[in-house]
Structures are given as C-alpha cells and as structure tokens.
Design a protein around this motif. Structure first.
Motif: not given
Length: 285
Positions: A121-124, A132-139
């Motif tokens: 829920k928090g991620l959504v 340093r890993r800008p695409d991590l949460i988007a993944g």
C-alpha cells in the motif's frame, strides 16, 4: 492540497539528507502527503531503503529532533520519529533486499501477510524522491500494479468467514455498548478486508483508511452507498445498526459470488448464518 504541498516543502531537506547518505538506495515520500490529500492533522511518512544495515547515527543524522523507535540491533524494518517544528515525520528504514523478499512472498506466493500488504500500500501511494538507484521504487510499483488473483482469494478465505453475528443481540441485552462496538468493528474490519481484496486494493489493515467517502470511491465492486451505511452501523441503535451490517455482509457475499466465483461463498454464508438462541428456564407447572 495546500496541506500536502506545505508538508512536502517542510520535509524536503530531511529527504535530501537521507538521499545523500552512503548506502541509501532510494528515498520515498508516502501516505497522504504523497497522495495529496493531507489535512492539518496529517503526519508525514517517509521510506528510506538501504543496501546495507544502517547505523543509529546514520538514521538520526538528517534531523535535529529524532526519537528512535527501533533498536539498532533489530532486523529490518527500523522506525524513527522526527519532529520538524511540531510536524510529525514517521521514518521507516528497510533493506532493499527485504522489500524484494516481501514482494516475492506476497505477490509471488500469494501470502496475505499484513505487514507485506501494508508495505505494498505504501509503495503504491509513494513518490520516489532520490537515492543512488532512481528506478528502484518505480520497479517495485510496476510489480505491484498487477494485484494477484491468488492473493485476493487467500485474503477472502482468511477474512470472509464472518461468524458469531448473533452476539450483537447478546451484548445489546446485557447493555454492554463497549463490547458491542468491538463486535461491530471486528465484523466491519473483516468486511472491508474482503472488499479491498476483491477490488485489488492493498491494505495492511482494513481500518487504516482516513476518510470513508474516499475509501468508497476506491472500492468499485462493493455494496452501494457503502460509506453512509457504515456510518449507520456506528451511529444507530443496536437493532438498526445490526440490520445495516447484516445487509452489507450479505451484499458483500453477492459481490464475491460474481467477482471471485472460485471462493466457496455458500460455506462463508453458512458460517455467517450460524446462530445461537437464548434459553429460558421452563415455566413451572
């Protein structure tokens, strides 16, 4: 919207400090501040995802007033509580690898783990703001975009058996409004857990929502006028409240029969209908 924007501005230096710390993969703004529906009571939720275990010094360094909530030697996640001129900021630190394991468990294996569902829920809701890993949460958000049907079934199997409905009458006759409210809350919690699952909405705790009307707009497949009818359950005299809740539960089972036909809804209904009758002593002859 003004409350959310002010909070984003207020917490920005803290987020930047975390994002610049060695070992931080990503920083995320979460909750109502990220969604844009914060009000004057809202705190700010922040997620900090690490490639390694953080030290207590690293956890506390970005803000002048921090109260550690989790010991340094405990396992991921760790919680800290910041105060920025009275604005409460709740920070959850987690290992990125632990998040991956949670996603595998909940999304891959369909395990309805409450803490894992809360993380999803928090991620959504969240917004990635640095690291340093800008695409991590988007993944992670991309993985969470598809709600597994197996997960929905598992949650319904766990929470769909709403039993001992008859207890409302027992507690009403005993004039025990405290326990009666607890029973109504228990059954409402199960009801909302089922509806979130049917609608593919992640929910660590079904009573964690802030606004009934906003929740209703997210639950497309649900009994009509859900928010108003739930208010009736908690504001009406016991008989009317119990009848309103009974109808909501029956209609939720109707939704289940349409949306998740693989669930044994007749079994759930049978358990819900199980009753217990009061017994009076026989009349003397």
């Amino acid at each position: 919207m003004v409350h959310a924007e002010w909070r984003r501005t207020a917490v920005a230096p803290v987020l930047a400090a975390y994002a610049g710390t060695d070992g931080v993969d990503a920083v995320m703004l979460g909750g109502s501040t990220a969604r844009g529906d914060a009000d004057r009571w809202s705190d700010v939720e922040v997620g900090v995802f690490w490639s390694r275990r953080p030290t207590m010094t690293e956890r506390l360094a970005p803000a002048p007033s921090v109260r550690p909530g989790t010991p340094e030697d405990s396992g991921s996640p760790w919680y800290d509580y910041l105060s920025l001129d009275g604005l409460a900021v709740d920070v959850e630190h987690a290992l990125s690898s632990a998040v991956e394991e949670t996603l595998d468990r909940v999304l891959g294996a369909g395990v309805p783990d409450p803490s894992g569902l809360g993380l999803l829920k928090g991620l959504v809701d969240g917004r990635e703001l640095g690291g340093r890993r800008p695409d991590l949460i988007a993944g992670w958000q991309q993985r969470a975009a598809t709600y597994p049907r197996e997960l929905a079934v598992a949650i319904v199997e766990r929470d769909g058996a709403i039993d001992k409905f008859w207890r409302w009458q027992l507690l009403a006759e005993r004039d025990n409004p405290v326990l009666l409210a607890r029973e109504f809350l228990r059954m409402t919690s199960q009801l909302l857990s089922v509806l979130h699952a049917v609608n593919g909405r992640y929910c660590g705790h079904p009573l964690a929502f802030k606004r009934l009307d906003a929740m209703e707009t997210e639950l497309i497949h649900a009994p009509p006028n859900l928010a108003a009818r739930l208010r009736t359950v908690f504001t009406s005299p016991p008989p009317e409240a119990a009848e309103a809740l009974r109808q909501l539960i029956e209609e939720t089972y109707d939704v289940l029969e349409t949306r998740l036909p693989e669930v044994d809804v007749p079994r759930l209904r049978a358990r819900f209908h199980t009753s217990r009758q009061p017994i009076d002593p026989p009349r003397s002859r």
